[in-house]
Enzyme design. Structure first.
Site, PDB file in Angstrom:
ATOM      1  N   GLY A  39       0.628  -1.080  -0.248  1.00 19.38           N
ATOM      2  CA  GLY A  39       0.251   0.368   0.704  1.00 19.38           C
ATOM      3  C   GLY A  39       1.071   1.369  -0.177  1.00 19.38           C
TER       4      GLY A  39
ATOM      5  N   GLY B  99       0.383   5.609   1.127  1.00 18.95           N
ATOM      6  CA  GLY B  99       0.069   6.977   1.063  1.00 18.95           C
ATOM      7  C   GLY B  99       0.683   8.166   1.428  1.00 18.95           C
ATOM      8  N   GLY B 100      -0.168   8.998   2.041  1.00 22.56           N
ATOM      9  CA  GLY B 100       1.065  10.269   2.127  1.00 22.56           C
ATOM     10  C   GLY B 100       1.916  10.244   2.702  1.00 22.56           C
ATOM     11  N   PHE B 101       1.808   9.372   3.553  1.00 16.78           N
ATOM     12  CA  PHE B 101       3.288   9.021   4.279  1.00 16.78           C
ATOM     13  C   PHE B 101       4.154   8.229   3.756  1.00 16.78           C
ATOM     14  CE2 PHE B 101       1.970   5.016   4.961  1.00 16.78           C
ATOM     15  CZ  PHE B 101       0.520   4.911   4.517  1.00 16.78           C
TER      16      PHE B 101
ATOM     17  N   VAL C   6       3.550   1.096   2.400  1.00 17.12           N
ATOM     18  CA  VAL C   6       3.171  -0.001   3.501  1.00 17.12           C
ATOM     19  C   VAL C   6       3.928  -1.266   2.824  1.00 17.12           C
ATOM     20  CG1 VAL C   6       1.356  -1.632   4.674  1.00 17.12           C
ATOM     21  CG2 VAL C   6       1.347   0.832   4.100  1.00 17.12           C
TER      22      VAL C   6
ATOM     23  N   LYS D  72       4.517  -0.246   8.329  1.00 12.81           N
ATOM     24  CA  LYS D  72       4.649   1.180   7.538  1.00 12.81           C
ATOM     25  C   LYS D  72       5.477   2.829   7.307  1.00 12.81           C
ATOM     26  CE  LYS D  72       1.257   5.147   8.109  1.00 12.81           C
ATOM     27  NZ  LYS D  72      -0.481   5.390   9.204  1.00 12.81           N
TER      28      LYS D  72
ATOM     29  N   ASP E 198     -11.305  11.024   9.634  1.00 16.67           N
ATOM     30  CA  ASP E 198     -10.845  10.514   7.837  1.00 16.67           C
ATOM     31  C   ASP E 198     -11.440   9.246   7.678  1.00 16.67           C
ATOM     32  OD1 ASP E 198      -9.914  11.064   5.595  1.00 16.67           O
ATOM     33  OD2 ASP E 198      -7.624  10.341   6.321  1.00 16.67           O
TER      34      ASP E 198
END
Ligand code: NAG
Ligand code: NAG
Ligand code: NAG
Ligand code: NAG
Ligand code: NAG
Ligand code: NAG
Ligand code: NAG
Ligand code: NAG
Ligand code: NAG
Length: 887
Positions: A608, A610-612, A615, A629, A727
């Site tokens: 995965g 994401g913004g961070f 993963v 993550k 969120d």
């Protein structure tokens, strides 16, 4: 006849012989109640027994002197003072606790009461006595005073004697004696019944002779009884032998008692004595009686032979009695006798007898059941230790659980038919407790509910509490606890078996609150919780150095953030630029970067992003599959958000929230290690419908919706302060191999001030477009109803299979889309066609209604997550019913 005897005893004083008792090693307990605090005790002139103050036996009540007119030298010192228990209402119980007894041994317990107008009210009270957890007798105090005595088997190594206010005056007590017997004495007294003394008579003694210790080695008190108008006295100075009457059963009436006897003056008259049956309680209106008649021939000058009859009927199977010369014979009823209202015993000479009947002594007892079971010794000692530690006042005296109507305040007990009662609940909320959390709590093995909130408890939460097998509720809210929450407890909250509340403990790691910043530093009105240091100083120093470095680096990069298309401006939860050293204070495992490399096999498989950052999938040493993550340098998620998520996850545990296994903060690397959710995000499953791939059924998606709702409900209701996820979206609902849903991504989570505020204001809007509640977009005002709105959007996605923003052809929110379609058509126009009509239409309707309520324009029109959970459960029932019919 008893009362008159006691009167004599009390006022004449005790006139025992001059023997010297070895009080120390007799096992006697002799208490003079109400002695002034500075008097420890004294030796009684008559018995030479040492009487002690009652201070060590009870911690309630007040001391009083009898009023002056009663304080005559003729009345023994023991009667000069009383302890009284004013202020209690009916039902109040005050208990003496006598310790260091021999468990299972038979004891004689005697309590004395002389009122002597000690309170100046001149009103004689009536109250009840309990022995242990059983009713003993009702005390109706007369002017002369009352003695109560019971022979009972003490089940444990301590014994309670309680005075119970029955609403008829203030209970008080003058003296309390406890004397050990031997178990072969008084065979009628056993674990299930006690003998309450009616009278113990020494026939033929002079009116002032009360025989007790040391002549009676058990300190039974034998009252004189003679009547010169009808009886003549026979006495001897020779020794009268004691003889066992029936095998080992024995009574051992003392020598001076057996040395006197009576016989009728009119040799053809019987010896008669009578007592009235008296109701002991409403439960026991007709108690049974037992008696012992002690005989010895003292004048062997002819044939003495007599019958004994009870209420006119032969008692000895028509046999007669001939006492042995200078040797004791005791005849006693082997079983309690239940007669009418009066008992009359009559001794009649037989025709062959040349001498009238004789009797030396008699004892009469009523029988009371002692079948109430006391709480187990282990539980009693645990709860007593808790009482001592916290100096709990309340009504914590006597047995904690029994009798049922006297259970200690704040305790809840369960009562099984044949086993002892067990403490199942303990509420010591707002009880002014200080000190650490008592380790004795863990000895209350049946505990299910423990509330220690709103006290001043310090120290850490004992690990041992997690060993309590039945514990389902544990509340530490608002204390001064520190340290971290034992992982075993957290584990139980995680599997849903325990509700754990620990908010408002500023120094507790894994706290429901974020640690609050020092007051002088915070100026913002917005409640922002900041991480504070808890763990060892060295770690704090280390971390703070690291943090300062990192913050500098972050400040350099924030302006370069590339915002993703989908997301509005992101504001870190911990937006304050405070200079305190921030630190992670987690109970979870801490990973080194190198370990993460090993776990993920060199960050091999991305599952995965994401913004961070990304993963990665990985395996721990023990084979547990995890998701790692890793925060990337160019991450949208700031350090603070990253830490916020770590902090939050470390302390909230619910089966429908993704759980954190560990974290990494190693140089510039930061990572969170989660449980692995093999089935990925709900979002992907809904998209997958498009490819007609393995498609979730309506029932499965409903269950996923319900579980997600439960996770959110926990954040809103189970946390203190309540938390807002901010969120909620289908890509943040993850599924494990069993398709169980868990909410993930807590980077934006916000504490919702619970002190009556209606909302929190945020500086900027965060979250994901299309899921945001209108009032939040408009006014920045955030409540947990904002999450409800987002959840409504999730629900609509599940029902329709459409994305949350449709191109129809203009970008349209799913909420609008559904409302428009429903206004013109029926439910089938919105339902995901890929579900192939394989669903209960009512269930879909109900879910849609719920979703629409959730997405109502005004927050106050939206349901709470609790309501949503209930509605979804209904939906699931409807769907399940349909499946059952089909099957
Ligand atoms: C015991 O007797 C002595 C002498 O009669 C008296 O002074 C003393 O007060 C008595 N003590 C008690 C405890 O009654
Ligand atoms: C009882 O009397 C004694 C002296 O006879 C006195 O010292 C004590 O304080 C009195 N106690 C009470 C409770 O009045
Ligand atoms: C207590 O004794 C008095 C006097 O014998 C009697 O009048 C009263 O009814 C008794 N009270 C109770 C509750 O037994
Ligand atoms: C003695 O017995 C007689 C006859 O039964 C009775 O009237 C009297 O009250 C008794 N006296 C005492 C002191 O018991
Ligand atoms: C008396 O006690 C002994 C020892 O405890 C026992 O063996 C015996 O059976 C008892 N006798 C009777 C008659 O109970
Ligand atoms: C003695 O008792 C008998 C029977 O109770 C009675 O008949 C007789 O009159 C009594 N004698 C005296 C002297 O009281
Ligand atoms: C005792 O004697 C009476 C008559 O004198 C008789 O009816 C009864 O059965 C006898 N009881 C026993 C136990 O022998
Ligand atoms: C009285 O004595 C006679 C003769 O010794 C005997 O037969 C009778 O059974 C005795 N009666 C009683 C009641 O002992
Ligand atoms: C808690 O203990 C502290 C320090 O002893 C004290 O100042 C404070 O008043 C206590 N608070 C409560 C609620 O008892």
């Amino acid at each position: 006849m008893a009362a008159r005897r006691w009167l004599l005893l009390l006022f004449v004083g005790l006139a025992g012989g001059g023997a010297h008792g070895q009080v120390d090693n007799l096992g006697f307990v002799s208490i003079d109640c109400g002695l002034p605090e500075n008097v420890v005790g004294y030796v009684d002139n008559d018995t030479k027994l040492r009487y002690v103050s009652d201070m060590g036996f009870i911690d309630t009540g007040t001391n009083h002197n009898l009023s002056a007119e009663y304080l005559k030298p003729s009345i023994g010192r023991i009667w000069h003072t009383v302890r009284s228990f004013a202020g209690g209402s009916a039902g109040a119980r005050s208990c003496y606790t006598v310790r260091s007894l021999v468990s299972g041994l038979k004891y004689l317990v005697r309590a004395g009461f002389i009122y002597g107008n000690y309170d100046g009210l001149n009103r004689l009270p009536v109250f009840d006595l309990h022995i242990g957890v059983n009713y003993w007798q009702t005390i109706n105090v007369s002017v002369a005073g009352v003695m109560a005595e019971i022979i009972t088997v003490v089940p444990g190594d301590s014994m309670h004697m309680c005075l119970v206010n029955t609403g008829s005056g203030t209970p008080f007590i003058s003296s309390l004696d406890v004397r050990p017997l031997e178990n072969k004495f008084y065979p009628h007294a056993d674990e299930s019944q006690g003998l309450v003394l009616v009278s113990r008579t020494n026939f033929g003694a002079s009116d002032t002779t009360f025989v007790r210790y040391p002549e009676d080695r058990f300190d039974r008190i034998w009252s004189p009884w003679s009547n010169s108008t009808i009886w003549s006295v026979i006495s001897t100075t020779e020794k009268v032998q004691n003889s066992a009457t029936n095998g080992n059963d024995t009574f051992e009436p003392p020598l001076p008692v057996m040395q006197t006897a009576i016989t009728p003056i009119n040799s053809s008259s019987p010896i008669d004595f009578t007592w009235d049956a008296q109701a002991s309680t409403t439960n026991n209106p007709k108690p049974g009686y037992v008696w012992m008649l002690h005989f010895a021939e003292l004048q062997p000058t002819g044939v003495r032979q007599f019958y004994i009859s009870l209420n006119g009927k032969s008692w000895l199977m028509n046999g007669s009695c001939t006492p042995n010369n200078l040797s004791t014979t005791t005849l006693y009823s082997t079983k309690p006798v239940y007669a009418s209202n009066q008992y009359n015993i009559s001794l009649d000479a037989t025709v062959n007898s040349t001498l009238p009947p004789i009797i030396n002594a008699a004892e009469i007892y009523s029988v009371i059941p002692t079948t109430n079971i006391a709480t187990t010794v282990q539980e009693v000692s645990a709860i007593s230790a808790i009482r001592e530690k916290y100096r709990v006042k309340k009504n914590w005296m006597g047995d904690p659980c029994a009798p049922k109507n006297f259970v200690w305040n704040g305790l809840r007990c369960s009562y099984a038919a044949s086993s002892p009662p067990t403490v199942t609940g303990l509420n010591l909320s707002s009880s002014g407790l200080s000190g650490n959390v008592s380790s004795s709590l863990a000895s209350l093995r049946g505990l299910q509910y423990l509330d220690l909130s709103h006290n001043n408890l310090t120290g850490s939460i004992p690990e041992s509490l997690s060993q309590l097998p039945s514990l389902v509720f544990l509340d530490f809210t608002t204390n001064q606890l520190s340290g971290s929450i034992p992982s075993a407890l957290l584990k139980r909250t995680q599997d849903g078996s325990l509700t754990l509340k620990y908010g408002n403990n500023p120094n507790l790691c894994g706290n429901g609150n974020y640690c609050q910043p020092p007051k002088n530093k915070s100026s913002s009105k917005v409640v922002v919780y900041v991480l504070t240091p808890i763990i060892a100083v060295s770690v704090i120093v280390l971390l703070s150095i690291m943090f300062l470095c990192m913050r500098r680096r972050m400040q350099g990069t924030t302006s370069n953030h590339v915002k993703s298309q989908d997301e509005a401006n992101i504001t870190p939860l911990h937006s304050q630029n405070n200079n305190e050293h921030d630190s992670l204070c987690l109970d979870n495992r801490r990973f080194k970067y190198d370990e993460l490399v090993a776990v993920t096999n060199g960050f091999e498989r991305v599952i995965g992003r994401g913004g961070f950052g990304k993963v990665y999938a990985g395996f721990l040493e023990d084979g547990t599959q995890v998701a790692v993550k890793l925060r990337s340098e160019s991450s949208d998620q700031g350090v603070q958000e990253f830490l916020a998520e770590a902090q939050t996850l470390a302390k909230i545990h619910h089966k429908n929230l993704v759980s954190l296994i560990g974290y990494c903060k190693d140089r510039e690397y930061m990572a969170l290690v989660y449980e692995y959710m093999s089935e990925g995000a709900l979002h992907e499953h809904l998209r997958r419908r498009e490819n007609n791939a393995r498609c979730l059924t309506w029932r499965q998606t409903l269950r996923i919706a319900l579980q997600s709702a439960q996770g959110l409900e926990y954040l809103h209701k189970g946390c203190n302060p309540p938390l807002i996820h901010r969120d909620v979206k289908t890509s943040n609902i993850l599924l494990n191999a069993n398709l169980e849903a868990k909410i993930a991504d807590f980077g934006l989570l916000k504490a919702f001030n619970s002190n009556g505020d209606t909302h929190v204001s945020t500086a900027r809007v965060v979250g994901t477009r299309g899921y945001l509640a209108p009032e939040y977009l408009a006014t920045f005002q955030l409540t947990n109803k904002s999450d409800v709105f987002s959840f409504g959007v999730v629900l609509l996605e599940i029902i329709t299979g459409q994305p949350h923003i449709l191109n129809d052809p203009e970008p349209t929110s799913i909420v609008q889309w559904v409302r428009q379609r429903l206004a013109h058509g029926n439910i089938e126009t919105i339902v995901d066609v890929r579900m192939h009509n394989d669903h209960d239409v009512n269930s879909v309707w109900k879910a849609t209604e719920t979703a629409l309520k959730c997405t109502a324009q005004l927050p106050e029109q939206r349901p709470t997550m609790t309501d949503v959970v209930l509605q979804l459960q209904e939906c699931l029932k409807l769907e399940a019913a349909r499946n059952d019919v089909n099957a």
